[in-house]
Design an enzyme around this catalytic site. Sequence first.
Site, PDB file in Angstrom:
ATOM      1  N   CYS A 169       0.696  -1.088  -0.134  1.00 33.54           N
ATOM      2  CA  CYS A 169      -0.021   0.032  -0.128  1.00 33.54           C
ATOM      3  C   CYS A 169       0.806   1.132  -0.005  1.00 33.54           C
ATOM      4  O   CYS A 169       2.027   1.291   0.634  1.00 33.54           O
ATOM      5  CB  CYS A 169      -0.836  -0.086   1.248  1.00 33.54           C
ATOM      6  N   CYS A 181       0.283   5.012   6.843  1.00 36.42           N
ATOM      7  CA  CYS A 181      -0.139   4.700   8.449  1.00 36.42           C
ATOM      8  C   CYS A 181       0.647   4.049   9.061  1.00 36.42           C
ATOM      9  O   CYS A 181       1.100   2.659   8.817  1.00 36.42           O
ATOM     10  CB  CYS A 181      -1.565   3.891   8.218  1.00 36.42           C
ATOM     11  N   CYS A 216       0.414   0.149  10.274  1.00 37.19           N
ATOM     12  CA  CYS A 216       0.007  -0.565   9.449  1.00 37.19           C
ATOM     13  C   CYS A 216       1.069  -1.765   8.824  1.00 37.19           C
ATOM     14  O   CYS A 216       1.815  -1.125   8.078  1.00 37.19           O
ATOM     15  CB  CYS A 216      -0.839  -0.065   8.438  1.00 37.19           C
ATOM     16  N   CYS A 246     -16.664  -9.301   5.702  1.00 32.28           N
ATOM     17  CA  CYS A 246     -15.823  -7.876   5.551  1.00 32.28           C
ATOM     18  C   CYS A 246     -14.612  -8.088   4.444  1.00 32.28           C
ATOM     19  O   CYS A 246     -13.630  -8.871   4.867  1.00 32.28           O
ATOM     20  CB  CYS A 246     -15.451  -7.333   6.702  1.00 32.28           C
ATOM     21  N   CYS A 289     -19.768  -6.361   3.991  1.00 30.89           N
ATOM     22  CA  CYS A 289     -19.000  -5.094   4.355  1.00 30.89           C
ATOM     23  C   CYS A 289     -17.513  -4.945   3.761  1.00 30.89           C
ATOM     24  O   CYS A 289     -17.212  -5.995   2.889  1.00 30.89           O
ATOM     25  CB  CYS A 289     -18.464  -5.281   5.826  1.00 30.89           C
ATOM     26  N   CYS A 314     -19.371   1.748   9.032  1.00 34.73           N
ATOM     27  CA  CYS A 314     -18.882   1.142  10.248  1.00 34.73           C
ATOM     28  C   CYS A 314     -17.661   2.254  10.290  1.00 34.73           C
ATOM     29  O   CYS A 314     -16.858   1.947   9.333  1.00 34.73           O
ATOM     30  CB  CYS A 314     -18.395  -0.219   9.744  1.00 34.73           C
ATOM     31  N   ARG A 362     -17.498  -2.700  18.353  1.00 36.60           N
ATOM     32  CA  ARG A 362     -16.709  -4.302  18.115  1.00 36.60           C
ATOM     33  C   ARG A 362     -15.458  -4.212  18.828  1.00 36.60           C
ATOM     34  O   ARG A 362     -14.847  -3.224  18.653  1.00 36.60           O
ATOM     35  CB  ARG A 362     -16.421  -4.425  16.551  1.00 36.60           C
TER      36      ARG A 362
HETATM   37  N1  SAM Z   1      -6.619   0.479   3.143  1.00 37.20           N
HETATM   38  C1  SAM Z   1      -7.983   0.654   3.638  1.00 37.20           C
HETATM   39  C2  SAM Z   1      -8.044   1.863   4.658  1.00 37.20           C
HETATM   40  O1  SAM Z   1      -6.888   2.156   5.308  1.00 37.20           O
HETATM   41  O2  SAM Z   1      -8.706   2.652   4.633  1.00 37.20           O
HETATM   42  C3  SAM Z   1      -8.811  -0.468   4.503  1.00 37.20           C
HETATM   43  C4  SAM Z   1      -7.936  -1.543   5.171  1.00 37.20           C
HETATM   44  S1  SAM Z   1      -7.119  -0.763   6.547  1.00 37.20           S
HETATM   45  C5  SAM Z   1      -6.279  -2.085   6.988  1.00 37.20           C
HETATM   46  C6  SAM Z   1      -8.474  -0.996   7.850  1.00 37.20           C
HETATM   47  C7  SAM Z   1      -8.173  -0.618   9.416  1.00 37.20           C
HETATM   48  O3  SAM Z   1      -7.514  -1.480   9.946  1.00 37.20           O
HETATM   49  C8  SAM Z   1      -7.516   0.863   9.522  1.00 37.20           C
HETATM   50  O4  SAM Z   1      -7.976   1.994   9.196  1.00 37.20           O
HETATM   51  C9  SAM Z   1      -7.082   0.804  10.891  1.00 37.20           C
HETATM   52  O5  SAM Z   1      -7.872   1.101  11.956  1.00 37.20           O
HETATM   53  C10 SAM Z   1      -7.009  -0.815  11.119  1.00 37.20           C
HETATM   54  N2  SAM Z   1      -5.693  -1.400  11.412  1.00 37.20           N
HETATM   55  C11 SAM Z   1      -4.589  -1.484  10.530  1.00 37.20           C
HETATM   56  N3  SAM Z   1      -3.564  -2.202  11.101  1.00 37.20           N
HETATM   57  C12 SAM Z   1      -3.951  -2.152  12.430  1.00 37.20           C
HETATM   58  C13 SAM Z   1      -3.147  -2.542  13.521  1.00 37.20           C
HETATM   59  N4  SAM Z   1      -1.847  -2.978  13.486  1.00 37.20           N
HETATM   60  N5  SAM Z   1      -3.494  -2.490  14.685  1.00 37.20           N
HETATM   61  C14 SAM Z   1      -4.899  -1.945  14.991  1.00 37.20           C
HETATM   62  N6  SAM Z   1      -5.754  -1.821  13.920  1.00 37.20           N
HETATM   63  C15 SAM Z   1      -5.080  -1.769  12.311  1.00 37.20           C
HETATM   64  C1  DTB Z   2     -11.017  -2.643  11.691  1.00 36.82           C
HETATM   65  O1  DTB Z   2     -11.357  -1.478  12.410  1.00 36.82           O
HETATM   66  N1  DTB Z   2     -10.258  -3.255  12.084  1.00 36.82           N
HETATM   67  C2  DTB Z   2     -10.045  -4.227  11.096  1.00 36.82           C
HETATM   68  C3  DTB Z   2     -10.970  -3.908   9.905  1.00 36.82           C
HETATM   69  N2  DTB Z   2     -11.412  -2.701  10.273  1.00 36.82           N
HETATM   70  C4  DTB Z   2     -10.622  -3.875   8.543  1.00 36.82           C
HETATM   71  C5  DTB Z   2      -8.598  -4.436  10.739  1.00 36.82           C
HETATM   72  C6  DTB Z   2      -7.483  -4.852  11.694  1.00 36.82           C
HETATM   73  C7  DTB Z   2      -6.195  -5.090  11.024  1.00 36.82           C
HETATM   74  C8  DTB Z   2      -5.257  -5.392  12.246  1.00 36.82           C
HETATM   75  C9  DTB Z   2      -3.745  -5.880  11.643  1.00 36.82           C
HETATM   76  C10 DTB Z   2      -3.839  -6.597  10.462  1.00 36.82           C
HETATM   77  O2  DTB Z   2      -4.135  -8.000  10.584  1.00 36.82           O
HETATM   78  O3  DTB Z   2      -3.688  -5.985   9.319  1.00 36.82           O
HETATM   79 FE1  SF4 Z   3      -2.811   1.208   3.094  1.00 37.08          FE
HETATM   80 FE2  SF4 Z   3      -2.662   0.211   5.722  1.00 37.08          FE
HETATM   81 FE3  SF4 Z   3      -3.293   2.548   5.604  1.00 37.08          FE
HETATM   82 FE4  SF4 Z   3      -4.976   0.805   4.836  1.00 37.08          FE
HETATM   83  S1  SF4 Z   3      -4.356   1.216   6.765  1.00 37.08           S
HETATM   84  S2  SF4 Z   3      -4.227   2.841   3.676  1.00 37.08           S
HETATM   85  S3  SF4 Z   3      -3.725  -0.778   4.226  1.00 37.08           S
HETATM   86  S4  SF4 Z   3      -1.126   1.746   4.973  1.00 37.08           S
END
Ligand code: SAM
Ligand code: DTB
Ligand code: SF4
Length: 331
Positions: A60, A64, A67, A104, A135, A195, A267
């Site tokens: 990506c 973030c 992430c 989802c 979702c 959500c 959740r």
């Molecule tokens: N890429 C899209 C976005 O960011 O909008 C959708 C997928 S993204 C992984 C969805 C959500 O997962 C993020 O907004 C964040 O709140 C959560 N998330 C990602 N990495 C995480 C982590 N290491 N621990 C907890 N929540 C996480």
């Molecule tokens: C949300 O609030 N939590 C989920 C879902 N929406 C997409 C993602 C959590 C991701 C946790 C780290 C991972 O496995 O990437």
């Molecule tokens: Fe990309 Fe992860 Fe950010 Fe979603 S949360 S936009 S997958 S870097």
Amino acid sequence: MNDLTYPPIKQAAWRVAEVEALFALPFNDLIFRAQQVHRAFFDANRIQLSTLLSIKTGGCSEDCGYCPQAARYDTGVENQGLLPMTEVLDAARAAKAAGATRFCMGAAWRGPKQRDLDPVLDMVREVKALGLETCATLGMLRDGQAEQLKAAGLDYYNHNLDTAPEFYGEVITTRTYQDRLETLDRVRGADLHVCCGGIVGMGESRTQRAGLIAQLGNLDPQPESVPINMLVRVEGTPLEETEALDPLEFVRTIAVARIVLSKSNVRLSAGRGQMAESVQALCFLAGANSIFYGEKLLVTGNPDVARDRALLDKLGIKAQEAEGSLGACRT
Ligand code: SAM
Ligand code: DTB
Ligand code: SF4
């Protein structure tokens, strides 16, 4: 000032100081109030189960800080293009057979291009046809995309505010808070269920946790579904060394979310894999009424189904069944 007693009467916007006052309550009082609110709107012994699938993984462009899927961090996540339909449907069927009511689909995109969206629309149609709620979380949406998802049969779109506006810039620089609010407006404008939640344990202050919940509470209408994630600290991400949040502060966050977002499904989201069962039980007592269910979140682990079933049995909590599951959060 909002009435902090039962029943919750909410006329004006939530101020951060009011939400902070909830956080500052003695723990027993906070949980008691959260239970009262929870029981006013929900069956306290029933939870909703959502299963996640990463349909496009890693690589990506965004930054973030939490992430594992951001291309710029070396986290060992293997990039994978869009999954074929058969794999998505196999996962959805397995989720349904295990008892999930919502499926989802998550994609590691800044946002979908039209050529990305077209196959996802097919996935939404087919997953919906299996009798699951659908979702998707695909990043930022442009004008018209939410309507296409709605027409394909999408029930919910997940897009998180992640944290308070004041802390946001410490975690993400490649998209603004305003960008997120605009995507949420597009989602709501297309009559999709929203959500929207965030992550705690990223080094934010309690005031900033209250700031996140005030933001969520002031979305009008409030989101139907509110994921509260505990940061999963992944090696290679900038937040890997963040000090762990006290579990009881996490429980407080859930309780405050329950009071402010009284009719939403709250959740207990990422982080359960590292969380003691007793802490999860306190989260349910504090008003969490939904979990991610299944061995994997997107790329990190989650408790396995047998373990979750055993925990729910121990607590006498039943899983919500497919029919009527939208009703509870649409009052
Ligand atoms: N890429 C899209 C976005 O960011 O909008 C959708 C997928 S993204 C992984 C969805 C959500 O997962 C993020 O907004 C964040 O709140 C959560 N998330 C990602 N990495 C995480 C982590 N290491 N621990 C907890 N929540 C996480
Ligand atoms: C949300 O609030 N939590 C989920 C879902 N929406 C997409 C993602 C959590 C991701 C946790 C780290 C991972 O496995 O990437
Ligand atoms: Fe990309 Fe992860 Fe950010 Fe979603 S949360 S936009 S997958 S870097």
